[in-house]
Design a protein around this motif. Structure first.
Motif, short mmCIF file in Angstrom:
data_model
loop_
_atom_site.label_atom_id
_atom_site.label_comp_id
_atom_site.label_asym_id
_atom_site.label_seq_id
_atom_site.Cartn_x
_atom_site.Cartn_y
_atom_site.Cartn_z
N VAL A 1 -49.84 15.01 37.04
CA VAL A 1 -50.63 15.68 36.01
C VAL A 1 -49.86 15.76 34.70
N VAL B 1 -56.31 23.76 30.00
CA VAL B 1 -56.20 23.38 31.41
C VAL B 1 -54.75 23.57 31.84
N LEU C 1 -54.98 21.78 37.77
CA LEU C 1 -55.39 20.37 37.76
C LEU C 1 -54.86 19.65 39.00
N ARG D 1 -62.68 18.54 32.07
CA ARG D 1 -62.33 19.92 32.39
C ARG D 1 -61.87 20.67 31.14
N ILE E 1 -59.69 15.05 33.46
CA ILE E 1 -58.94 16.10 32.78
C ILE E 1 -59.60 16.46 31.46
#
Length: 258
Positions: free
Chosen positions: A42, A26, A31, A19, A16
């Motif tokens: 998440v 995000v 995700l 990203r 995460i």
């Protein structure tokens, strides 16, 4: 990635953060699809990262905090082509003689060279916090060139830095770049770093570029140095014929790290 940033995190949370480094913001739905987990999972990961001060929640997801972005940028940079950088650093050490004054830019390749300097009786000039720490730990006498702190590279830039370098004259300057082509020269996307590297290069009697093979053929925003500014290039793999020809024409020494 380092323990300070991601090393103690579960693998999914590391993903995460990676990203977030790329996309800044995000989204939970994205995700969940990319990681193959439920949205609630998440959300728990984002909450955990926010509690640790790495992310900040926004509607539908989270965004990377500036401090975390700076830490990640440095960590990612240090983790790229590590073996090549170490080989280049060992080859660079062969150019250094006892009694030399050696200047190092804020690149991670120069940092690899800094780790080897305790084997030489030299004085160093450091332009970054990381180099200063390594030199101090190794007992290498050094001068720290300060100025405005540039967090992404953990380096120093600005008027004070440039003014100080005008008064210094090292025997050898070692620097790296984000890209190199014969026409554009050695380039970097970060303008504060470009000015500092240019000043460092102008200060040296002999200038050595430390560039691994991934930099060849790449061109970043601004030119740090051209062939006229550099005496030697050290790299880890044979460049293309057009690069070798250009280096030969301009009488630049090419050293391939064994």
């Amino acid at each position: 990635m380092s323990n300070e940033v991601t090393g103690l995190l579960p693998g999914r949370q590391q993903d995460i953060l990676r990203r977030a480094m790329t996309h800044k913001i995000v989204r939970i739905k994205d995700l969940a699809a990319e990681l193959g987990v439920h949205e609630m999972t998440v959300r728990r990961d984002l909450d955990a990262l926010c509690e640790q001060g790495k992310l900040q929640r926004v509607h539908g997801g989270a965004q990377l905090l500036e401090r975390t972005a700076e830490e990640l940028s440095q960590t990612l940079r240090a983790g790229q082509n590590v073996e090549a950088k170490e080989r280049i650093a060992r080859a660079a050490l062969g150019l250094i003689q006892d009694g030399d004054t050696v200047a190092l830019d804020a690149s991670t390749t120069s940092l690899a060279l800094a780790r080897l300097l305790p084997t030489r009786k030299v004085q160093a000039i450091a332009c970054s916090l990381d180099a200063a720490n390594v030199l101090a730990a190794g007992g290498v006498p050094f001068l720290m060139v300060g100025g405005n702190f540039h967090a992404p590279a953990r380096s120093f830039v600005g008027a004070f830095f440039l003014d100080t370098l005008q008064r210094l004259h090292p025997d050898l300057v070692f620097f790296s770049a984000k890209g190199y082509t014969p026409d554009a020269g050695f380039t970097d996307p970060h303008l504060p770093e470009v000015g500092s590297k240019q000043a460092l290069i102008r200060s040296g009697s002999s200038v050595v570029a430390l560039v691994d093979h991934s930099k060849f053929g790449r061109r970043a925003l601004a030119t740090i140095a051209t062939h006229a500014d550099v005496n030697t290039i050290i790299t880890d793999a044979e460049p293309d014929d057009d690069i070798c020809s250009a280096l030969d024409t301009d009488d630049i020494q090419l050293i391939l790290a064994p």
